[in-house]
Design an enzyme around this catalytic site. Structure first.
Site, short mmCIF file in Angstrom:
data_model
loop_
_atom_site.label_atom_id
_atom_site.label_comp_id
_atom_site.label_asym_id
_atom_site.label_seq_id
_atom_site.Cartn_x
_atom_site.Cartn_y
_atom_site.Cartn_z
N ARG A 16 0.81 -1.22 0.00
CA ARG A 16 0.00 0.00 0.00
C ARG A 16 0.84 1.27 0.00
O ARG A 16 0.33 2.36 -0.24
CB ARG A 16 -0.96 -0.01 1.20
CG ARG A 16 -2.08 -1.03 1.05
CD ARG A 16 -2.78 -1.31 2.37
NE ARG A 16 -2.05 -2.27 3.18
CZ ARG A 16 -2.50 -2.81 4.32
NH1 ARG A 16 -3.70 -2.46 4.77
NH2 ARG A 16 -1.77 -3.68 4.99
N ASN B 224 41.96 36.46 12.65
CA ASN B 224 40.88 37.06 11.87
C ASN B 224 41.05 36.71 10.40
O ASN B 224 42.09 36.99 9.80
CB ASN B 224 40.91 38.59 12.05
CG ASN B 224 39.69 39.22 11.40
OD1 ASN B 224 38.63 39.25 11.98
ND2 ASN B 224 39.86 39.70 10.17
C1 UD1 Z 1 -2.93 -6.30 10.88
C2 UD1 Z 1 -4.01 -7.14 11.53
C3 UD1 Z 1 -5.19 -6.23 11.90
C4 UD1 Z 1 -4.71 -5.10 12.78
C5 UD1 Z 1 -3.55 -4.35 12.14
C6 UD1 Z 1 -2.97 -3.39 13.14
C7 UD1 Z 1 -3.80 -9.34 10.48
C8 UD1 Z 1 -4.37 -10.29 9.54
N1 UD1 Z 1 -4.44 -8.18 10.63
O1 UD1 Z 1 -3.47 -5.82 9.65
O2 UD1 Z 1 -6.18 -6.98 12.57
O3 UD1 Z 1 -5.79 -4.23 13.05
O4 UD1 Z 1 -2.50 -5.26 11.75
O5 UD1 Z 1 -1.98 -2.59 12.59
O6 UD1 Z 1 -2.78 -9.63 11.10
N2 UD1 Z 1 3.93 -9.26 8.02
C9 UD1 Z 1 4.85 -10.29 7.98
N3 UD1 Z 1 4.63 -11.35 7.17
C10 UD1 Z 1 3.50 -11.47 6.41
C11 UD1 Z 1 2.54 -10.43 6.47
C12 UD1 Z 1 2.78 -9.35 7.28
O7 UD1 Z 1 5.88 -10.22 8.65
O8 UD1 Z 1 3.39 -12.47 5.72
C13 UD1 Z 1 4.19 -8.10 8.88
C14 UD1 Z 1 4.17 -6.80 8.12
O9 UD1 Z 1 5.46 -6.47 7.65
C15 UD1 Z 1 3.68 -5.82 9.17
C16 UD1 Z 1 2.84 -6.66 10.10
O10 UD1 Z 1 3.16 -8.01 9.84
O11 UD1 Z 1 4.77 -5.25 9.88
C17 UD1 Z 1 1.33 -6.45 9.88
O12 UD1 Z 1 1.01 -6.76 8.54
P1 UD1 Z 1 0.03 -5.86 7.66
O13 UD1 Z 1 -0.08 -6.44 6.33
O14 UD1 Z 1 0.40 -4.44 7.76
O15 UD1 Z 1 -1.34 -6.10 8.45
P2 UD1 Z 1 -2.59 -5.12 8.52
O16 UD1 Z 1 -3.36 -5.22 7.27
O17 UD1 Z 1 -2.19 -3.79 8.95
CA CA Z 2 -0.27 -2.75 9.16
#
Ligand code: UD1
Ligand code: CA
Length: 464
Positions: free
Chosen positions: A15, A380
Site C-alpha cells: 500500500r 581574523n
Molecule cells: C494487521 C491485523 C489487523 C490489525 C492491524 C494493526 C492481520 C491479519 N491483521 O493488519 O487486525 O488491526 O494489523 O496494525 O494480522 N507481516 C509479515 N509477514 C507477512 C505479512 C505481514 O511479517 O506475511 C508483517 C508486516 O510487515 C507488518 C505486520 O506483519 O509489519 C502487519 O502486517 P500488515 O499487512 O500491515 O497487516 P494489517 O493489514 O495492517
Molecule cells: Ca499494518
C-alpha cells in the site's frame, strides 16, 4: 518464566507504493523497525528479540543488525499467522511470546509491560492489545463476549466485518501476548480462507476460544500509540505525532520551541534547558545542543554537537561538526563535516567550512571558504578569503597560527603554513609559507597614472 518478543517485519508494504521495504521507512528520523526494536529492548535482552524478515530481508537486517536482535526468515510472505509459524523453532524454548508489528512504531515499553501484567494476571492463552481510535476503518476489530468484560470471542478483519460489526470501535493493534504452548498447539489449524488468501494471526483468537482457551483484550490508554502505518500519509501522521511528543518532552525540560508544529526534531536529539528554537528549524540524527543556545529559523543541524550559549542565526546548514561555547554562526553559513569551531568563534554569512578547526575567538565573518584548515586562536580571516585545498586530484592542508590577520580577498594555496601573529595583505595570493610576525603581500603593485583619463581613456578617443 522465559519471555521472547517476535517482531513481524517481513511484509512488502504494497500500500506504500514504494521501492523501500515498509519497515525501513522513517519516522522521527529512524526506521519504523528501529523504533519497535528500541521499545522491545526495554522489555527483554536483544538475544530474546526475533525480527521476522522476508521482503528485502538482507536490507532490513543490515539496517538494524547493530541492535543485536536475532532474525527469522519468512521467505514467502503468506500472512501474519505464517510469519509466526516461521518463528516457531526459534521461540520454542520460551513460555511466553510477545508479538509486535514492525509497522506499529509508537508503542511504548510501559504499555507493553502493562499488557504483559494483564496477560499473566488473566492467565490467558492470548492477550490482544486494543484501542479505540478516532476512526477504526481498516483495522481488525476485537469482538468482546460481553462489553467491558476482558474476554474476547474473535478478531474480525475489516473486509470480513458484517454491517453491524462495522460500527465496532475497538481495534486490534497487531500486538499480542501468547502462552507459547497454546499458540503452537493450534497455529497449524489456521486457514487461508479469507479475502487475501493468507494465514491470519488474528484468527488465533477464534481458534483458541473454540479450543476452550482464554483470550482477553487489554485496552491501551492512548490510541495514538498503537496506530499502524500502511500508507505514506498514515506514516507522516505518526511522524508528526512522534515529533510533537518529543518537542513537548523538550519543552517540559526547559527548552523553548516557538511554533513546535513547524520544527523537525529527530527522536535521538538532545537539547539543554533555556535553549530557544525558532520556527522551521530541523534538528536531525544524533544532534546534541547545550543550554542557553538560540537556533534561529530555517537552520538545519544534523549529527552536530553544540555546547552552551551557541547562537546559530537564520538559514545555517551544520553537519557532523562540533561547535564550542559562545560561538556565533551565520546567517547562511555552511558548516560541513569535520568542522571544529572553538569557544567564541564567529562564522558569518556565506562562509563555508569543511574539516576546519578554528581556535578560540577566531573569526571568519564574511564570504569565505575554509577547507582542510587548522586555524589557531584569535585569528581574523578577512572577507572573501579562500583556502585553495584541492589541485583537482589531492587535498592539501592550510595551517594558520594564532593571532593572524588575513586580509580580505586572499587566496591561500595549500599546502601552506601561516605563522603566528603574521599579516597577509588584502588581495594576496599566498603560495609560500609565511613566518611568524611577518607581513606577506602576494599581489601586483598598484600603478597610478595621473591625468591618464583625460587623454588616453577609450572615452576620449571617441570624442576625437
Ligand atoms: C494487521 C491485523 C489487523 C490489525 C492491524 C494493526 C492481520 C491479519 N491483521 O493488519 O487486525 O488491526 O494489523 O496494525 O494480522 N507481516 C509479515 N509477514 C507477512 C505479512 C505481514 O511479517 O506475511 C508483517 C508486516 O510487515 C507488518 C505486520 O506483519 O509489519 C502487519 O502486517 P500488515 O499487512 O500491515 O497487516 P494489517 O493489514 O495492517
Ligand atoms: Ca499494518
Amino acid at each position: 518464566m522465559r519471555l521472547a518478543i517476535a517482531i513481524m517485519a517481513a511484509g512488502k508494504g504494497t500500500r506504500l507504493k514504494s521501492k523501500r521495504p515498509k519497515v525501513l521507512h522513517e519516522i522521527g528520523g529512524r526506521p519504523l523497525l528501529a523504533h519497535v526494536i528500541r521499545a522491545a529492548a526495554e522489555i527483554v535482552a536483544p538475544e530474546d528479540i526475533f525480527a521476522i524478515v522476508g521482503h528485502e530481508a538482507e536490507r532490513v537486517k543490515a539496517a538494524v543488525a547493530a541492535t543485536g536482535v536475532k532474525f527469522v526468515l519468512q521467505a514467502e510472505q503468506r500472512g501474519t499467522g505464517h510469519a509466526i509459524q516461521c518463528a516457531r523453532d526459534s521461540v520454542a524454548g520460551y513460555d511466553t511470546l510477545l508479538v509486535l508489528s514492525g509497522d506499529v512504531p509508537l508503542i511504548r515499553p510501559e504499555t507493553i509491560a502493562r499488557m504483559l501484567d494483564f496477560h499473566f494476571q488473566e492467565q490467558a492463552a492470548m492477550t490482544i492489545l486494543t484501542a479505540v481510535p478516532e476512526s477504526p476503518l481498516g483495522y481488525g476489530r476485537v469482538i468482546r463476549r460481553i462489553a467491558d468484560s476482558p474476554e474476547v470471542t474473535a478478531i474480525v478483519e475489516q473486509k470480513a466485518l458484517t454491517p453491524e460489526q462495522e460500527k465496532a470501535p475497538e481495534i486490534n493493534s497487531g500486538i499480542y501476548a501468547f502462552a507459547t504452548d497454546s499458540l503452537f498447539a493450534h497455529i497449524d489449524e489456521l486457514q487461508a480462507t479469507n479475502a487475501h488468501g493468507e494465514l491470519y494471526l488474528t484468527d488465533m483468537a477464534g481458534l483458541l476460544v473454540a479450543n476452550h482457551s482464554r483470550v482477553v483484550a487489554a485496552k491501551a490508554e492512548s490510541a495514538i500509540e498503537v496506530l499502524g502505518a500502511n500508507t505514506i500519509a498514515e506514516m507522516m501522521d505518526l511522524d508528526a505525532a512522534m515529533r510533537i511528543t518529543s518537542a513537548k518532552k523538550l519543552m517540559a525540560a526547559g527548552v523553548t520551541i516557538f511554533r513546535p508544529e513547524t520544527v523537525t526534531i529527530d527522536s535521538d536529539v538532545t537539547v539543554g534547558a533555556d535553549t530557544v528554537i525558532e520556527p522551521f528549524v530541523q534538528l536531525l540524527g544524533q544532534t546534541k545542543i547545550g543550554e542557553d543556545c538560540r537556533i534561529r529559523s530555517y537552520s538545519v543541524i544534523e549529527n552536530a554537537t553544540l555546547a552552551d550559549e551557541v547562537l546559530v542565526r537564520q538559514g545555517c546548514v551544520i553537519t557532523d561538526s562540533t561547535i564550542d561555547v559562545g560561538a556565533m554562526i551565520g546567517p547562511y553559513a555552511h558548516v560541513r563535516p569535520g568542522s571544529e569551531l572553538g569557544i567564541g568563534v564567529h562564522v558569518g554569512n556565506f562562509v563555508e567550512t569543511k574539516k576546519a578547526k578554528m581556535g578560540a575567538g577566531s573569526k571568519a565573518n564574511h564570504l569565505t571558504y575554509l577547507g582542510d584548515a587548522e586555524i589557531g586562536s584569535g585569528t581574523n580571516i578577512g572577507a572573501g578569503t579562500i583556502t585553495c585545498n584541492y589541485d583537482g586530484v589531492d587535498k592539501f592542508k592550510t595551517l594558520i597560527g594564532d593571532g593572524v590577520f588575513v586580509g580580505s580577498d586572499s587566496t591561500l594555496v595549500a599546502p601552506i603554513r601561516i605563522g603566528d601573529r603574521s599579516f597577509i595583505g588584502a588581495g594576496s595570493c599566498i603560495t609560500e609559507d609565511v613566518p611568524e610576525d611577518a607581513l606577506a603581500i602576494g599581489r601586483g603593485r598598484q600603478v597610478t597614472k595621473p591625468e591618464w583619463a583625460k587623454t588616453k581613456s577609450p572615452l576620449c578617443k571617441k570624442k576625437l
